[in-house]
Scaffold this motif. Structure first.
Motif, PDB file in Angstrom:
ATOM      1  N   VAL A 504      14.054  -1.917 -14.290  1.00 47.30           N
ATOM      2  CA  VAL A 504      14.030  -2.392 -12.940  1.00 47.30           C
ATOM      3  C   VAL A 504      12.240  -3.297 -13.091  1.00 47.30           C
ATOM      4  O   VAL A 504      11.263  -2.608 -13.152  1.00 47.30           O
ATOM      5  CB  VAL A 504      13.926  -1.867 -11.939  1.00 47.30           C
ATOM      6  CG1 VAL A 504      13.769  -2.788 -10.546  1.00 47.30           C
ATOM      7  CG2 VAL A 504      15.576  -1.212 -11.530  1.00 47.30           C
ATOM      8  N   ARG A 505      12.308  -4.570 -13.137  1.00 43.80           N
ATOM      9  CA  ARG A 505      10.861  -5.063 -13.467  1.00 43.80           C
ATOM     10  C   ARG A 505      10.548  -6.060 -12.030  1.00 43.80           C
ATOM     11  O   ARG A 505       9.485  -6.742 -12.174  1.00 43.80           O
ATOM     12  CB  ARG A 505      11.097  -6.084 -14.604  1.00 43.80           C
ATOM     13  CG  ARG A 505      11.073  -5.369 -15.939  1.00 43.80           C
ATOM     14  CD  ARG A 505      11.361  -6.544 -17.384  1.00 43.80           C
ATOM     15  NE  ARG A 505      11.189  -5.636 -18.389  1.00 43.80           N
ATOM     16  CZ  ARG A 505       9.761  -5.694 -18.999  1.00 43.80           C
ATOM     17  NH1 ARG A 505       8.889  -6.225 -18.364  1.00 43.80           N
ATOM     18  NH2 ARG A 505       9.793  -5.007 -20.045  1.00 43.80           N
ATOM     19  N   GLU A 506      11.189  -5.676 -10.885  1.00 42.23           N
ATOM     20  CA  GLU A 506      10.857  -6.536  -9.814  1.00 42.23           C
ATOM     21  C   GLU A 506      10.065  -5.535  -8.789  1.00 42.23           C
ATOM     22  O   GLU A 506       9.778  -6.195  -7.480  1.00 42.23           O
ATOM     23  CB  GLU A 506      12.176  -6.957  -8.964  1.00 42.23           C
ATOM     24  CG  GLU A 506      12.688  -7.882  -9.919  1.00 42.23           C
ATOM     25  CD  GLU A 506      13.442  -7.495 -11.092  1.00 42.23           C
ATOM     26  OE1 GLU A 506      13.282  -7.803 -12.449  1.00 42.23           O
ATOM     27  OE2 GLU A 506      14.236  -6.402 -11.140  1.00 42.23           O
ATOM     28  N   THR A 507       9.612  -4.246  -9.021  1.00 37.43           N
ATOM     29  CA  THR A 507       8.831  -3.659  -8.239  1.00 37.43           C
ATOM     30  C   THR A 507       7.558  -3.343  -8.628  1.00 37.43           C
ATOM     31  O   THR A 507       7.128  -3.428  -9.665  1.00 37.43           O
ATOM     32  CB  THR A 507       9.796  -2.128  -7.926  1.00 37.43           C
ATOM     33  OG1 THR A 507       9.734  -1.625  -9.272  1.00 37.43           O
ATOM     34  CG2 THR A 507      10.963  -2.314  -7.485  1.00 37.43           C
ATOM     35  N   PHE A 508       6.682  -3.299  -7.520  1.00 38.76           N
ATOM     36  CA  PHE A 508       5.275  -3.285  -7.587  1.00 38.76           C
ATOM     37  C   PHE A 508       4.715  -2.245  -6.442  1.00 38.76           C
ATOM     38  O   PHE A 508       5.246  -2.072  -5.462  1.00 38.76           O
ATOM     39  CB  PHE A 508       4.488  -4.686  -7.542  1.00 38.76           C
ATOM     40  CG  PHE A 508       4.986  -5.817  -8.293  1.00 38.76           C
ATOM     41  CD1 PHE A 508       4.140  -5.969  -9.556  1.00 38.76           C
ATOM     42  CD2 PHE A 508       6.189  -6.470  -8.308  1.00 38.76           C
ATOM     43  CE1 PHE A 508       4.417  -6.939 -10.449  1.00 38.76           C
ATOM     44  CE2 PHE A 508       6.383  -7.545  -9.065  1.00 38.76           C
ATOM     45  CZ  PHE A 508       5.607  -7.749 -10.230  1.00 38.76           C
ATOM     46  N   ASN A 509       3.750  -1.564  -7.077  1.00 44.34           N
ATOM     47  CA  ASN A 509       2.709  -0.808  -6.224  1.00 44.34           C
ATOM     48  C   ASN A 509       1.706  -1.694  -5.637  1.00 44.34           C
ATOM     49  O   ASN A 509       0.726  -2.074  -6.432  1.00 44.34           O
ATOM     50  CB  ASN A 509       2.388   0.372  -6.767  1.00 44.34           C
ATOM     51  CG  ASN A 509       3.271   1.314  -7.725  1.00 44.34           C
ATOM     52  OD1 ASN A 509       3.253   1.374  -8.864  1.00 44.34           O
ATOM     53  ND2 ASN A 509       4.211   1.583  -6.819  1.00 44.34           N
ATOM     54  N   LEU A 510       1.380  -2.112  -4.337  1.00 43.95           N
ATOM     55  CA  LEU A 510       0.425  -3.007  -3.799  1.00 43.95           C
ATOM     56  C   LEU A 510      -0.602  -1.776  -3.322  1.00 43.95           C
ATOM     57  O   LEU A 510      -0.370  -1.097  -2.311  1.00 43.95           O
ATOM     58  CB  LEU A 510       0.934  -3.865  -2.625  1.00 43.95           C
ATOM     59  CG  LEU A 510       1.590  -5.196  -3.268  1.00 43.95           C
ATOM     60  CD1 LEU A 510       2.471  -5.047  -4.368  1.00 43.95           C
ATOM     61  CD2 LEU A 510       1.807  -6.053  -2.067  1.00 43.95           C
ATOM     62  N   ILE A 511      -1.769  -1.721  -4.032  1.00 43.90           N
ATOM     63  CA  ILE A 511      -2.408  -0.464  -4.014  1.00 43.90           C
ATOM     64  C   ILE A 511      -3.795  -1.073  -2.949  1.00 43.90           C
ATOM     65  O   ILE A 511      -4.523  -1.776  -3.586  1.00 43.90           O
ATOM     66  CB  ILE A 511      -2.951   0.186  -4.947  1.00 43.90           C
ATOM     67  CG1 ILE A 511      -1.898   0.589  -5.834  1.00 43.90           C
ATOM     68  CG2 ILE A 511      -4.023   1.270  -4.743  1.00 43.90           C
ATOM     69  CD1 ILE A 511      -1.913   1.091  -7.163  1.00 43.90           C
ATOM     70  N   ASP A 512      -4.183  -0.675  -1.912  1.00 41.65           N
ATOM     71  CA  ASP A 512      -5.085  -1.311  -1.030  1.00 41.65           C
ATOM     72  C   ASP A 512      -6.438  -0.710  -1.586  1.00 41.65           C
ATOM     73  O   ASP A 512      -6.247   0.585  -2.122  1.00 41.65           O
ATOM     74  CB  ASP A 512      -5.051  -0.789   0.255  1.00 41.65           C
ATOM     75  CG  ASP A 512      -3.961  -1.581   1.027  1.00 41.65           C
ATOM     76  OD1 ASP A 512      -3.593  -2.696   0.551  1.00 41.65           O
ATOM     77  OD2 ASP A 512      -3.485  -1.005   2.104  1.00 41.65           O
ATOM     78  N   GLN A 513      -7.514  -1.431  -1.899  1.00 41.74           N
ATOM     79  CA  GLN A 513      -8.770  -0.973  -2.179  1.00 41.74           C
ATOM     80  C   GLN A 513      -9.780  -0.849  -0.985  1.00 41.74           C
ATOM     81  O   GLN A 513      -9.616  -1.398  -0.135  1.00 41.74           O
ATOM     82  CB  GLN A 513      -9.445  -1.914  -3.193  1.00 41.74           C
ATOM     83  CG  GLN A 513      -8.374  -2.276  -4.326  1.00 41.74           C
ATOM     84  CD  GLN A 513      -8.220  -0.846  -5.209  1.00 41.74           C
ATOM     85  OE1 GLN A 513      -9.041  -0.614  -5.806  1.00 41.74           O
ATOM     86  NE2 GLN A 513      -6.891  -0.522  -5.313  1.00 41.74           N
ATOM     87  N   PRO A 514     -10.913  -0.080  -1.551  1.00 48.45           N
ATOM     88  CA  PRO A 514     -12.001   0.448  -0.375  1.00 48.45           C
ATOM     89  C   PRO A 514     -12.509  -1.092   0.094  1.00 48.45           C
ATOM     90  O   PRO A 514     -12.731  -1.281   1.400  1.00 48.45           O
ATOM     91  CB  PRO A 514     -12.840   0.993  -1.058  1.00 48.45           C
ATOM     92  CG  PRO A 514     -12.315   1.611  -2.289  1.00 48.45           C
ATOM     93  CD  PRO A 514     -11.281   0.650  -2.642  1.00 48.45           C
ATOM     94  N   ALA A 515     -12.735  -2.074  -0.647  1.00 48.34           N
ATOM     95  CA  ALA A 515     -13.347  -3.443  -0.141  1.00 48.34           C
ATOM     96  C   ALA A 515     -12.514  -4.376   0.487  1.00 48.34           C
ATOM     97  O   ALA A 515     -12.612  -5.413   0.854  1.00 48.34           O
ATOM     98  CB  ALA A 515     -13.989  -4.115  -1.652  1.00 48.34           C
ATOM     99  N   GLY A 516     -11.081  -4.013   0.887  1.00 52.40           N
ATOM    100  CA  GLY A 516     -10.236  -4.617   1.639  1.00 52.40           C
ATOM    101  C   GLY A 516      -9.354  -5.251   1.026  1.00 52.40           C
ATOM    102  O   GLY A 516      -8.817  -6.267   1.226  1.00 52.40           O
ATOM    103  N   THR A 517      -9.404  -5.442  -0.491  1.00 54.14           N
ATOM    104  CA  THR A 517      -8.752  -6.215  -1.444  1.00 54.14           C
ATOM    105  C   THR A 517      -7.369  -5.377  -1.874  1.00 54.14           C
ATOM    106  O   THR A 517      -7.466  -4.139  -1.474  1.00 54.14           O
ATOM    107  CB  THR A 517      -9.294  -6.707  -2.622  1.00 54.14           C
ATOM    108  OG1 THR A 517      -9.972  -5.354  -3.234  1.00 54.14           O
ATOM    109  CG2 THR A 517     -10.416  -7.537  -2.194  1.00 54.14           C
ATOM    110  N   THR A 518      -6.595  -5.907  -2.587  1.00 52.81           N
ATOM    111  CA  THR A 518      -5.139  -5.020  -3.024  1.00 52.81           C
ATOM    112  C   THR A 518      -5.121  -5.270  -4.651  1.00 52.81           C
ATOM    113  O   THR A 518      -5.350  -6.566  -5.014  1.00 52.81           O
ATOM    114  CB  THR A 518      -4.085  -5.645  -2.399  1.00 52.81           C
ATOM    115  OG1 THR A 518      -4.093  -5.300  -0.983  1.00 52.81           O
ATOM    116  CG2 THR A 518      -2.917  -5.154  -2.695  1.00 52.81           C
ATOM    117  N   VAL A 519      -4.596  -4.335  -5.314  1.00 55.41           N
ATOM    118  CA  VAL A 519      -4.440  -4.717  -6.688  1.00 55.41           C
ATOM    119  C   VAL A 519      -2.824  -4.356  -7.092  1.00 55.41           C
ATOM    120  O   VAL A 519      -2.293  -3.461  -6.195  1.00 55.41           O
ATOM    121  CB  VAL A 519      -5.073  -3.765  -7.619  1.00 55.41           C
ATOM    122  CG1 VAL A 519      -6.840  -3.909  -7.780  1.00 55.41           C
ATOM    123  CG2 VAL A 519      -4.845  -2.222  -7.350  1.00 55.41           C
TER     124      VAL A 519
END
Length: 957
Positions: A504-519
């Protein structure tokens, strides 16, 4: 051209097989043992393959009628319906076969593995946690697939997956410990009953090991199963399982030995290395040269393959009664009608406080349909391509339109634009579907759907397609042997209709960062998303989180707030939550929890608070745990195929009163469940049979739109049959169908028995105010348990309580039945070789293989001592000596201590010392004196130290 006897349809199948077998060369025979068998032009034999997936309609071959998932068909509790589904599925297999003869008429369905644990990733593929319901539904589906011609079959059904297979975690290396009672009372009957009914042509072994031995080497294939089959029973391997014997399981040192062992154990068709048969042919040919197998072994297997080919009419197109089915027999109007009927009948009404359902459909009713499946349907790994998709919102729109009704909908996801922090550029959708940060107009809005366990999907609002990571070739292509060159590495595109594929290639982990951004981390690849410096495309190529692109998520529309607003302004809200069959749990992946994903539970909570008239629809492949007091009405449906939305509209609006019943227990929390790899349902108090807690919803549960009354039962024991007769009346104001369920329990059993066990059921259709006499029958033998003392089923004499009602936990009436049974005294063991596995209870032991070919023994697990209990052993004289057949790998000694009545404080009757025997399958006997007095008492063997115990014996001298 000479007409050989094997082409003569007037001859019996064995005679035709014998003739054809004699005409084949050794090389041709070996080649026929692979899934993809080559043509034999000199005899006019075409190419052949085993295996078309048809679990709930034809899968993987393009558009075909998609019926509810197997667990949904089980929820119908309707064998007649399921037989019709099997019949249509087989017709569509035949239609595709008419178009392409390499579409096999050997169908790999149904799955009869019992649903003992709702966390199993393949829960959607089974029918039920109950033996009787599973066997009856499986027999019906096989009968539909197979047809009723005495000589030819419409298709040849295959039971999957033998044996005791309920975990994806380490599925090809874990061993299911299955003691004799669990084997004989639970796991084995769902295979033996359909085979004994004469509706099965093939069996597929499972990936796992059972008691330390790979299931593909099970002695029960040639033993128990083939002994019951009325004609040749083909055994087809699961994909790559023959290679697993060496590659992952390390059960054998080389593939020639492993393949030879599988062939001797009964495997006839090897599904390995895709379409490339050369590897299997070389291994079997090598095994033949090394005399690991004989020509007779090859001939037996080939004969079973040929018998199936004859039965499917391959050589007799002029007389095969099913050969006239043409390629036009796909998605016919009657098939669509059956799909809608099946989707309706599997819907279960779990709760209906205040009689919210059915919805009143006055003029201008406004319904808000909310949640991830408001406007989407999902196919699973064994679905065909739906020819059309009737979503929940679609179904309600069509149904309400004539009265001026209105449907508004949202998937309740947060709608966001991704902005690259470094450049301030938003992520855009290019013309080719790729995601780019090149300069241009405003960014593409994406709906972020949170599926729990840290997994999210991103869906393009413009195209409705899901973001995927596109690699040329994909892992799926590579797995299929595609040689296509890689062009652009791991780029993100929005092109998938739904999450899909083995990888499955359609799932992501959206990981919040301390600076308020997301990777963004790609869940399957484990890599992070960056912007390609040359092309400005988003690619998932970064290996470290510190190298990932930093994104800001600019909110376009908050999902919960929008859902709350639509619900508040509507007359009724319908919240549709559940699982995506390719996310969280699927083949190769089990669930970590039975809890509803937190984001979905919060959606239900918010909408329920905003709109008192809220209906929750759980659309899922398995049970969930959640607070059931958030909304007044709750329905469950499986992913029910192309007609899901219209079927749900029928039920929600009262055009069809729900008749589905739960085929498995819905537990309240993870704490109600033992370890996923615990296969002993008796010891672990697993499934509705033994569970002692209070479930969220019990096995067999399901409400409808009317009420039923049960009269006093009359019970008659007539020889080998029990008949229970009672009056069932519809006491409500609407017509309806009741599923009357009969359970039994022994009142005072001598061994642990189920507290309730389904013995019979009947669907009773009654008009409002009407009643009818209902008779439920079952054989007395169904009251038996597997008596390990004598190695067979035994009906214990005594009183049995019979309970009739609308679920396993809701008996309406009860009766008592006195059964003569088969009396027994104590267990005679003096001078008898007693198998160690025939214990009555145990602690800290597992079952292992006595040899690679057959036999089960007991091994200590962990560092502490384990024990075996043998209940009520009877010694008419004192025993003075004990002999045990043992094995020990480690140096030093272990001990077997014999105790009376208690494994810790009981009197010590003797002790044996077990030394190292050298090899895993090297057994020796040890003996020693004991002082076991005459009498009847419980005997315990306490096993200290690493050792294996195969059997023991007590003697007077």
């Amino acid at each position: 051209m000479t007409r050989h006897p094997f082409r003569d349809p007037t001859l019996p199948v064995p005679r035709r097989v014998e003739d054809l077998l004699a005409r084949l060369t050794r090389q041709e025979k070996v080649a026929l043992l692979h899934q993809y068998a080559p043509a034999v032009p000199r005899l006019g034999l075409a190419e052949f393959r085993t295996g078309t997936e048809a679990l709930h309609g034809v899968a993987w071959l393009g558009e075909a009628t998609v019926f509810p998932q197997a667990v949904g068909l089980g929820a119908s509790w309707n064998p007649e319906l399921v037989e019709a589904v099997g019949r249509v599925s087989a017709i569509e297999v035949r239609a595709l076969h008419a178009k392409d003869p390499m579409v096999s008429l050997n169908v790999w369905a149904p799955v009869v593995n019992l649903l003992r644990d709702p966390r199993w990733g393949r829960n959607e593929e089974g029918y039920s946690e109950d033996v009787l319901l599973t066997a009856r539904i499986a027999i019906a589906y096989c009968r539909g697939l197979r047809g009723d011609h005495p000589y030819y079959v419409r298709t040849a059904p295959t039971l999957k997956h033998f044996l005791a297979y309920n975990n994806e975690t380490g599925r090809d290396v874990t061993s299911s410990t299955v003691r004799p009672r669990v084997l004989r009372e639970y796991d084995l009957p769902v295979f033996t009953q359909p085979i004994a009914a004469g509706v099965v042509d093939a069996v597929m072994p499972a990936y796992n090991l059972v008691n330390g031995r790979p299931a593909h080497l099970s002695p029960y294939l040639n033993g128990e199963l083939r002994a019951l089959a009325e004609r040749d029973l083909l055994v087809v391997s699961d994909a790559s399982a023959p290679s697993n014997l060496v590659d992952s399981e390390h059960y054998y040192d080389d593939h020639e030995t492993g393949h030879a062992a599988a062939l001797r154990a009964g495997v006839d068709s090897f599904t390995d290395h895709g379409t490339d048969s050369s590897v299997t042919v070389a291994r079997l040919g090598g095994a033949l040269e090394r005399a690991l197998i004989s020509q007779e072994d090859i001939d037996r297997a080939v004969a079973r393959v040929l018998a199936l080919r004859i039965r499917t009419g391959e050589f007799d197109p002029d007389v095969d009664p099913y050969a006239a089915i043409s390629e036009t027999a796909l998605n016919l109007p009657e098939h669509r009608a059956l799909a809608r009927r099946a989707a309706r009948e599997q819907i279960v009404l779990l709760k209906n406080s205040g009689d919210l359902l059915p919805l009143s459909t006055g003029t201008g009713l406004r319904v808000a349909v909310l949640g991830p499946f408001a406007e989407e349907l999902r196919a699973d790994a064994y679905s065909g391509t739906m020819p059309y998709r009737a979503t929940v919102a679609d179904g309600l729109r069509r149904a309400l339109a004539p009265d001026g009704g209105e449907v508004v909908s949202t998937n309740a996801a947060d709608r966001v634009v991704l902005v690259v922090r470094g450049t301030g550029r938003p992520v855009r959708l290019a013309a080719d579907g790729s995601l780019t940060c090149a300069p241009g107009p405003d960014g593409e809005p994406f709906d972020r759907l949170d599926w729990g366990q840290g997994l999210s999907t991103l869906r393009s609002v413009t195209t409705g397609r899901y973001v995927t990571v596109k690699t040329d070739p994909t892992d799926d292509d590579l797995a299929a042997g595609a040689p296509a060159p890689r062009t652009r590495a791991d780029r993100l595109t929005a092109e998938q209709l739904q999450p899909t594929g083995w990888f499955v290639r359609e799932t992501f982990n959206l990981i919040d960062q301390p600076a308020g951004t997301t990777v963004l981390r790609h869940a399957q690849l484990g890599t992070y998303v960056v912007v390609d410096a040359e092309t400005d495309e988003l690619v998932a190529t970064a290996r470290r989180p510190q190298d990932a692109e930093q994104f800001s998520l600019r909110m376009v529309r908050p999902g919960l707030a929008h859902a709350r607003e639509l619900a508040r302004d509507a007359d009724v809200a319908v919240v549709v939550v559940g699982n995506d069959p390719h996310i969280i749990a699927r083949e190769t992946l089990d669930r970590d929890t039975v809890a509803l994903p937190p984001a979905q539970e919060e959606l239900v909570r918010v909408v329920g608070a905003a709109q008192p008239r809220t209906v929750l629809v759980v659309m899922s492949s398995y049970p969930y745990a959640f607070p059931d007091d958030l909304v007044p009405a709750i329905l469950w449906t499986s992913h029910a195929g192309q007609e899901t939305g219209d079927a749900l509209a029928d039920v929600l609006l009262g055009r069809y009163a729900p008749t589905g019943r739960l085929p498995q227990t819905w537990y309240r929390s993870d704490e109600d469940l033992p370890d996923l790899l615990e296969y002993d349902i008796i010891k672990a108090r697993r499934s509705y049979l033994y569970f002692e807690g209070e479930p969220l919803y019990p096995f067999g549960h399901g409400l409808t739109y009317t009420t039923f009354d049960y009269g006093p039962p009359q019970v008659v024991l007539d020889g080998a049959t029990v008949a229970v007769t009672l009056e069932v009346g519809n006491t409500g104001k609407r017509d309806g169908t009741e599923v009357v369920q009969l359970y039994s329990r022994p009142v005072d059993p001598s061994v642990v028995r189920p507290s309730r066990q389904l013995q019979a059921f009947a669907r009773v259709e009654l008009a409002a105010g009407r009643s009818r006499r209902v008779e439920l029958t079952f054989p007395v033998s169904a009251l038996a348990y597997w008596d390990v003392a004598v190695g067979r089923h035994r009906v214990e004499p005594g009183e049995y309580e019979l309970m009739v009602g609308r679920s396993s936990a809701a008996p309406q009436v009860r009766a008592r039945l006195l059964v003569p049974g088969e009396p027994t005294g104590g267990r005679d063991i003096l001078g008898i070789d007693v198998r160690a596995v025939d214990f009555d209870d145990y602690e800290r032991v597992a079952l292992v293989d006595t040899s690679r070919e057959s036999g089960d023994a007991v091994a200590v697990t962990g560092s502490g001592a384990g024990w075996l209990r043998f209940r009520a052993v009877h010694l008419d004289r004192a025993a003075l000596r004990m002999t045990a057949r043992v094995g020990r790998l480690e140096p030093g000694e272990a001990t077997i201590t014999v105790r009376r009545d208690d494994p810790v404080g009981g009197a010590v009757l003797g002790r044996l010392r077990v030394g190292r025997t050298g090899g895993q399958y090297t057994w020796t006997t040890v003996s020693g004196g004991v002082d076991a007095p005459a009498g009847t008492y419980d005997l315990y063997l306490v096993l200290a130290g690493e050792q294996r115990l195969d059997s023991f014996r007590l003697d007077v001298s």
